[in-house]
Design a protein around this motif. Sequence first.
Motif, PDB file in Angstrom:
ATOM      1  N   GLN A   1       2.392  40.100 -25.077  1.00  0.00           N
ATOM      2  CA  GLN A   1       2.947  40.090 -26.423  1.00  0.00           C
ATOM      3  C   GLN A   1       1.865  39.991 -27.497  1.00  0.00           C
ATOM      4  N   GLY A   2       0.604  39.958 -27.084  1.00  0.00           N
ATOM      5  CA  GLY A   2      -0.503  39.942 -28.039  1.00  0.00           C
ATOM      6  C   GLY A   2      -1.011  38.573 -28.410  1.00  0.00           C
TER       7      GLY A   2
ATOM      8  N   ALA B   1     -11.251  40.694 -16.083  1.00  0.00           N
ATOM      9  CA  ALA B   1     -10.471  40.859 -14.858  1.00  0.00           C
ATOM     10  C   ALA B   1      -9.813  39.536 -14.462  1.00  0.00           C
ATOM     11  N   GLN B   2     -10.433  38.408 -14.838  1.00  0.00           N
ATOM     12  CA  GLN B   2      -9.890  37.080 -14.557  1.00  0.00           C
ATOM     13  C   GLN B   2      -9.865  36.261 -15.856  1.00  0.00           C
ATOM     14  N   PRO B   3      -8.965  36.580 -16.769  1.00  0.00           N
ATOM     15  CA  PRO B   3      -8.977  35.879 -18.063  1.00  0.00           C
ATOM     16  C   PRO B   3      -8.718  34.388 -17.948  1.00  0.00           C
ATOM     17  N   GLN B   4      -8.029  33.954 -16.899  1.00  0.00           N
ATOM     18  CA  GLN B   4      -7.721  32.528 -16.755  1.00  0.00           C
ATOM     19  C   GLN B   4      -8.976  31.690 -16.517  1.00  0.00           C
ATOM     20  N   MET B   5     -10.088  32.352 -16.177  1.00  0.00           N
ATOM     21  CA  MET B   5     -11.346  31.629 -15.973  1.00  0.00           C
ATOM     22  C   MET B   5     -12.047  31.325 -17.291  1.00  0.00           C
ATOM     23  N   PHE B   6     -11.584  31.961 -18.381  1.00  0.00           N
ATOM     24  CA  PHE B   6     -12.254  31.808 -19.667  1.00  0.00           C
ATOM     25  C   PHE B   6     -11.308  31.354 -20.785  1.00  0.00           C
ATOM     26  N   TYR B   7     -10.019  31.486 -20.572  1.00  0.00           N
ATOM     27  CA  TYR B   7      -9.032  31.117 -21.579  1.00  0.00           C
ATOM     28  C   TYR B   7      -8.010  30.162 -20.973  1.00  0.00           C
ATOM     29  N   ASN B   8      -7.418  29.364 -21.839  1.00  0.00           N
ATOM     30  CA  ASN B   8      -6.301  28.526 -21.415  1.00  0.00           C
ATOM     31  C   ASN B   8      -5.038  29.378 -21.435  1.00  0.00           C
ATOM     32  N   VAL B   9      -4.905  30.242 -20.435  1.00  0.00           N
ATOM     33  CA  VAL B   9      -3.805  31.196 -20.374  1.00  0.00           C
ATOM     34  C   VAL B   9      -2.531  30.468 -19.992  1.00  0.00           C
ATOM     35  N   VAL B  10      -1.488  30.683 -20.782  1.00  0.00           N
ATOM     36  CA  VAL B  10      -0.201  30.043 -20.516  1.00  0.00           C
ATOM     37  C   VAL B  10       0.635  30.908 -19.592  1.00  0.00           C
ATOM     38  N   SER B  11       0.802  32.163 -19.935  1.00  0.00           N
ATOM     39  CA  SER B  11       1.601  33.066 -19.108  1.00  0.00           C
ATOM     40  C   SER B  11       1.173  34.507 -19.360  1.00  0.00           C
ATOM     41  N   GLU B  12       1.475  35.366 -18.384  1.00  0.00           N
ATOM     42  CA  GLU B  12       1.166  36.782 -18.516  1.00  0.00           C
ATOM     43  C   GLU B  12       2.018  37.423 -19.598  1.00  0.00           C
ATOM     44  N   ALA B  13       3.223  36.943 -19.771  1.00  0.00           N
ATOM     45  CA  ALA B  13       4.117  37.512 -20.793  1.00  0.00           C
ATOM     46  C   ALA B  13       3.555  37.291 -22.192  1.00  0.00           C
TER      47      ALA B  13
END
Length: 363
Positions: A277-278, A261-273
Amino acid sequence: MTKTLPMPAKLAIPAPARALIRPMLFAALGLHAALLFTPFPQEKQKPPENKEAPVKITQLPTTKSTIQNQATPRVRLANPNKPSLPKINRPNPNPVVIAQPQPLQARSTEAPPQKGQVANPVSGGATSFAEFPHYQPSTPDCFAKGLGENCRVATANLLTVAAFYQSQPKAKGFTVTLAEDNANTKVYTVRAKNGETLFLSLFTDAPTTVILLSPEKVTDLASLKKSVSPPEEYYQILADLLVEVDRSDNPANNATPENFAQPQMFYNVVSEAELQQGAIPELRPGIDAAPKLAQGQTPANFYQSMSAAGLSGFFEISQHGQYGGGTLYKLKKGSTTFFLNLVPTKDQNGTIVVTWLKDPTQS
């Protein structure tokens, strides 16, 4: 003599008519005779009745009949020995983490350990380094880091221990090559017959010598002393609860960013796009291996299962608040401290198991 009375004149039949009566009489008699002797058609006979029982059509059963099961009995195969699952070659976001050696390709023929027991990662055919010799006398699990047989403390000086490893592994088919050498440290590259390569590090820690066998090249004793490696008991419990938990090709057990539910807490998420895109972002530093997925279990139920499997018997456990929408537990054994994060999935149909080598709330 019989007398014939004469016909009255009024009833007398004229001669021409009398000439037709006789032929008509014979024709009538002949017609009646033909009708009397002509056979009538017989009634069509019915086919003989089939006295067999009628066919009864019924709905097919949805389960196999017991007769069929008796005719072709099932053969129940005995479960093969479940091999212990050594830790995989996990990503190393934390430079001071010392991972266990790679799992071997040949399976062990030993019986699997009971719950609460830990398989020796370097013995019994568990890896290609099963026959790798250890200097004796030496004590395993140096500094109580949970490294087991892979880290030992020998009661001898560096030169004596180094002389042992320059000769004895060669006799068992290992190739040992010196990679780094200084007054207090010697690092060797060790290659097994099947091509697997590990690093053998020898450190002076007067009056003893520390021996480390690791997939990573470690050249600093201080880094080793600060390293964190969850003990094998922890991974054995997960292996018992999550089927083939250490197989990277088993996607059913591997959590993805979409599960959080909060992937940014576990991954270095760059953007939702990029996520849409996988793209699979990198895990945040401090996470040990890929997060695992326990389908159909709530975090509370999965924690109870871990406790029943012996978690509370091996570790000192305390609840350490919340992180990423799930409960964070602090686990400690000896000088080793790490964190267990049980996070509900985004659809609330499962639990994500995240192992932290450091406190994520402090990062």
